[in-house]
Design a protein around this motif. Sequence first.
Motif, PDB file in Angstrom:
ATOM      1  N   GLU A 189       0.924  -1.301  -0.212  1.00  0.00           N
ATOM      2  CA  GLU A 189       0.026   0.021  -0.020  1.00  0.00           C
ATOM      3  C   GLU A 189       0.849   1.273  -0.042  1.00  0.00           C
ATOM      4  OE1 GLU A 189      -2.665   0.579   3.359  1.00  0.00           O
ATOM      5  OE2 GLU A 189      -4.296   1.400   2.088  1.00  0.00           O
ATOM      6  N   PRO A 190       1.999   1.276   0.873  1.00  0.00           N
ATOM      7  CA  PRO A 190       2.734   2.579   0.656  1.00  0.00           C
ATOM      8  C   PRO A 190       3.351   2.914  -0.578  1.00  0.00           C
ATOM      9  CG  PRO A 190       3.249   1.194   2.653  1.00  0.00           C
ATOM     10  CD  PRO A 190       2.439   0.235   1.985  1.00  0.00           C
ATOM     11  N   LEU A 191       3.677   1.613  -1.318  1.00  0.00           N
ATOM     12  CA  LEU A 191       4.341   1.728  -2.555  1.00  0.00           C
ATOM     13  C   LEU A 191       3.189   2.694  -3.684  1.00  0.00           C
ATOM     14  CD1 LEU A 191       5.902  -1.529  -3.076  1.00  0.00           C
ATOM     15  CD2 LEU A 191       7.014   0.632  -2.661  1.00  0.00           C
ATOM     16  N   ARG A 192       2.058   2.259  -3.288  1.00  0.00           N
ATOM     17  CA  ARG A 192       1.016   2.857  -4.082  1.00  0.00           C
ATOM     18  C   ARG A 192       0.677   4.334  -3.842  1.00  0.00           C
ATOM     19  NH1 ARG A 192      -1.241  -2.199  -3.196  1.00  0.00           N
ATOM     20  NH2 ARG A 192      -2.861  -1.554  -1.613  1.00  0.00           N
ATOM     21  N   ASN A 193       0.552   4.362  -2.627  1.00  0.00           N
ATOM     22  CA  ASN A 193       0.197   5.726  -1.994  1.00  0.00           C
ATOM     23  C   ASN A 193       1.343   6.807  -2.077  1.00  0.00           C
ATOM     24  OD1 ASN A 193      -2.074   4.989  -0.747  1.00  0.00           O
ATOM     25  ND2 ASN A 193      -1.510   4.829   1.241  1.00  0.00           N
ATOM     26  N   PHE A 194       2.419   6.331  -2.305  1.00  0.00           N
ATOM     27  CA  PHE A 194       3.665   7.281  -2.594  1.00  0.00           C
ATOM     28  C   PHE A 194       4.063   7.291  -3.982  1.00  0.00           C
ATOM     29  CE2 PHE A 194       3.725   7.062   1.978  1.00  0.00           C
ATOM     30  CZ  PHE A 194       4.016   8.352   2.428  1.00  0.00           C
ATOM     31  N   ARG A 195       3.504   6.361  -4.894  1.00  0.00           N
ATOM     32  CA  ARG A 195       3.576   6.030  -6.214  1.00  0.00           C
ATOM     33  C   ARG A 195       4.899   6.049  -6.476  1.00  0.00           C
ATOM     34  NH1 ARG A 195       1.543  11.355  -6.810  1.00  0.00           N
ATOM     35  NH2 ARG A 195      -0.451  11.429  -5.666  1.00  0.00           N
ATOM     36  N   VAL A 196       5.588   4.859  -5.914  1.00  0.00           N
ATOM     37  CA  VAL A 196       6.991   4.569  -5.798  1.00  0.00           C
ATOM     38  C   VAL A 196       6.963   3.543  -6.833  1.00  0.00           C
ATOM     39  CG1 VAL A 196       8.861   3.494  -4.717  1.00  0.00           C
ATOM     40  CG2 VAL A 196       7.541   5.310  -3.705  1.00  0.00           C
ATOM     41  N   ALA A 197       5.994   2.384  -6.796  1.00  0.00           N
ATOM     42  CA  ALA A 197       6.262   1.463  -7.727  1.00  0.00           C
ATOM     43  C   ALA A 197       4.838   0.686  -7.793  1.00  0.00           C
ATOM     44  CB  ALA A 197       7.053   0.292  -7.185  1.00  0.00           C
ATOM     45  N   ARG A 198       4.429   0.129  -8.924  1.00  0.00           N
ATOM     46  CA  ARG A 198       3.204  -0.396  -9.257  1.00  0.00           C
ATOM     47  C   ARG A 198       3.522  -1.988 -10.056  1.00  0.00           C
ATOM     48  NH1 ARG A 198      -0.348   2.414 -13.008  1.00  0.00           N
ATOM     49  NH2 ARG A 198       1.664   3.081 -13.709  1.00  0.00           N
TER      50      ARG A 198
END
Lengths: 336, 310
Positions: free
Chosen positions: A128-137
């Motif tokens: 979830e943090p990866l999506r929230n911070f648009r780091v990786a998908r």
Amino acid sequence: MQQSAVTPATDPTIKSPLLRVENVVKHFPTGGAFGRAVVHAVDDVSLAIQQGETLGLVGESGCGKSTLGRVIVQLQPATSGHIYFKDTDLTKLRGEKLRRMRQQVQMIFQDPYASLNPRMTVGDIVSEPLRNFRVARGRKAEQKVQEVMRVVGLNPGFVNRYPHEFSGGQRQRIGIARALVLNPTFMVADEPVSALDVSIQAQIVNLMEDLQTQFNLTYLFIAHELAVVRHISDRIAVMYLGKIVEIGPSDAIRDRPLHPYTKVLESSVPVPDPDLEAARKPILLKGEIPSPVNPPPACRFHTRCPIAQKICSEVEPPLEMKESGRFAACHFAGQL
Amino acid sequence: MRAVDGISFDVDRGEIVGVVGESGSGKTMTALSLLRLVPEPGKITGRILYGENDVLEMTDDEIREFRGNEVAMIFQDPMTSMNPVLRVGFQIEEAMAAHRRFTGQQARDRVVPMLQRVRIPAAKERIKDFPHQFSGGMRQRAMIAMGVSNEPSLLIADEPTTALDVTVQASIIELLRDISRELRAAVILITHNMALVASLCNRVIVMYAGRIVEQGPTRAIFKNPQHPYTWSLLRSMPRMDEVGKERLVSIRGVPPDLGKLPTGCKFHPRCRFKVDRCLTEEPPLAEVDPEQLARCWVLMKNVPNPEMQS
């Protein structure tokens, strides 16, 4: 150089501070009869945390340690004061800039039961943090999740399971994985092992120590158990009724606490050794902890302090440097 | 499912016996069994002798009498064991009067002295307070007053200090020590905290997966633990007197699900010192030293340099 100007935030023994907290205040309005009552949860706290170290924050319930942790990671705004993370004042940041800073500052919570969404799979929670911070998908996020799961000792094959399928210790590992997935440099851990069984506590403490070495993490470790805090911390800050009363290296505090409250805490904790226990004499405090709505004037500990004098109820002792790297807020430091 | 399986122990007057274990070890169920308070549909078999009388054979009247006049139980969270809408003083009075050891007037007269005995300041005024007006430590004191008001000869304390702050814990520990001396009662202290056991208890019972895995005099258990679980538990907790930064001994894995217990020794999946026999045959609780018993095929005294292996 003026000796009196040195505060724990400008402690010269902290050569490369990652975080500096200056005069932070957090008050909560409580409503009260006329809407004027205020809880002085954190009152004028200053401290610095050295890059790569663990600073332990101890105190009893209601002393403000958790509030201070939440204010530092900006989960709650400070009433006043400054929080410098790598020389950027977090209290001044808004929007995208704050978000970017926050990636580096993560939090681990006490209750892995309450802090994980029961309807999300472990994979979703950790990514979830990866999506929230648009780091990786997508594929990249999946790989990252599997990697951190392995790092914290969880079987990556469990990504599709739900929190209730895990034990308390494993859930805490999930919480740590979620905090770790953004490659933070600083973590605030609020009572991370307090809810766990003794044999599991050691697993989590060891894991946190390993992660610190592996990723050069800096920790603020908040807990009420002095033994655990001392074990994991390089330095310790002791809070009482919203104020830091003593801060210094763990070993020095163990050998010779300067503030009477620190000494009382030390003497209160039993040791798993019947011979030492037969000799230990706890210093029992009189009375109850005063309300943070209406804290005692001057030294807040004076109403219960075994060595309080007249001056303690008249003049607030500043948190000043007593020895290199050691600060205590007491007129009679080291005398109990 | 057997929450508690084949437990035998005794407690003498004036003695404090610690029952230690982690969640699910069966320590609380053991205590509830002693009072026949095991929740439905639980069944107890065996014998529980109080003096000459078997608790399991008592009639309803006898068991009520036994619970009320002979035994006191102190729980972890005093807030949930007091009635929030009744004044503290009245609750203590009621506890005394309910079991007819004292008349109404006697009970009323004893409330203030009881609160003074557990060192509640300004007891005369505080009896009019409601439980929420008491701090956690004061509530625990009031619970202890309620428990000991009938002069019980058996006191069961289930994690009595766990929910309290350290400075409050220290004063409750002192109070329990004094009260047990004054009453000359037999005390059973149920806890997960080994340090608390070292502080208060004469003898220790270590439980794991519903079984006693080790028992003996406190000093022997702490200085010379023979069961790998006891040994590891003592090294898994950070100590106040620790010098330097030694790595904690962690016990891998988690305590077993009582519905799916492993074969052989119930601790073997987590044990670093196991041998083949441990996987198939459960060891008996056998004497390893006079007064010290352990349920292990290996025993720590036969392990050279255990620190190196953990």
